[in-house]
Write an enzyme that holds these catalytic residues in place. Sequence first.
Site: not given
Ligand code: UD1
Length: 429
Positions: A22-23, A126, A131, A316, A408
């Site tokens: 999925k990811n 967010c 967030r 995950d 999902r």
């Molecule tokens: C993706 C995955 C999700 C997985 C996560 C971490 C998909 C669709 N989703 O989510 O399943 O759990 O990676 O492996 O691939 N953060 C910030 N600022 C930002 C972006 C992120 O502070 O601009 C923080 C987030 O709040 C979190 C951490 O960074 O604490 C990791 O988030 P991120 O790797 O971005 O997760 P996703 O890409 O949303």
Amino acid sequence: MDSIRIAGGKRLTGTIPISGAKNATLPLMIASLLTEETLTLENVPALADVKLLGDILGNHGVDITVSGKRSGEDGRYGKRFGLCAKEIVDTTAPYELVSRMRASFWVLGPLIARMGEARVSMPGGCAIGTRPVDIHLKGLEALGAQISTDAGYVIANAPKGLTGTRILFPGISVGATHNVLMAAVLAKGETILENAAMEPEIGDLATCLNAMGARISGIGTHTLKIEGVKELHGATHSVLPDRIETGTYAMAVAMTGGDVELVGTRADLLQSAIDVMGEAGIEITPTNNGIRVARNGAGIKPVNVETRPFPGFPTDLQAQLMALMCRAEGVSTIRETIFENRFMHVQELVRLGADISLDGDTATIRGVETLTGAPVMATDLRASVSLVIAGLMAEGETIINRVYHLDRGFERIEEKLGRCGAVIERLSS
Ligand code: UD1
């Protein structure tokens, strides 16, 4: 709303096919925005998130065909998707759609890169700085996008195009890496992304982008180097296997003391989880078609684990490991370092008889001899599947409500487990 009923206590044996990730599928579908030509994706899983993203991309003008059928017709779910963004008809991604799936925010990078403008709703609930999507936005600004926010929307403009530069991500973010990478492939000159996420799904996206004419090196490391190109073209790419689905079924098999071959997957995608399961006394061996997971008679040993970005133990799989440790012979600890509040499953596992206490980011799990079936509520994707794992070994009947979360991210879960001997059925309402 559908629910799932499980009668626990059955050993799982046989084979389980592992679907495309999925990811990886989500960013790969979004990459279709980068070219006028058709991007063909194979091994696409049939998931609610994939369908929803199809709707979101359709709104931008992406024409999607599946197994020769047009988007929206019966048979939408299939293994081969053709995505053609010949003309982008709308550069706005509205709140109603983006709020339903965080990953759809990643259309921002490709839309600015190709169209020089985008207006994308911030993901539901967010705010920049809390967030956050701050890492995404700083990366895109470094490439020359002018970014402002208005009424919950990010508005980005780059009338003269994007220009490559060196970007040091302040924290590791999978989404920001996808987003900025997709923008950088069409930027003028060279971009270097440092402290990039190196999850296998990033590598899958980069490999596909290269097949579309991009010039990305450093794939599989924390530093990606991108030579910008003027345009991308069509390509065919097969989605890599889902390492989270693999790890989930491995833990389900381990939970029931079963013996199952997970077919179509690769051990190297989840080595850290395999190592942890090895410590727990689970046998995992590579086979010609995937991996074999077995726990024949031995008890489950407790483990101490922290979630980490790849190649560390994936967040995950945290909920699933916790379900498994509920039956360990001793005390385990699991520390969640990626997301705050990712312990929604704890109170539901406790309803099944688990002994878990929480202290900040750390859960302490005291193994119990039996779990007992009960009605429970799915709260998010990974939490819900941890309840399935617990239910498989609980005495009596477990009913999991709100299973749309499962749909999902897990394709035909009741069928895959049912074929291995689980007593599991979907109750439609
Ligand atoms: C993706 C995955 C999700 C997985 C996560 C971490 C998909 C669709 N989703 O989510 O399943 O759990 O990676 O492996 O691939 N953060 C910030 N600022 C930002 C972006 C992120 O502070 O601009 C923080 C987030 O709040 C979190 C951490 O960074 O604490 C990791 O988030 P991120 O790797 O971005 O997760 P996703 O890409 O949303």
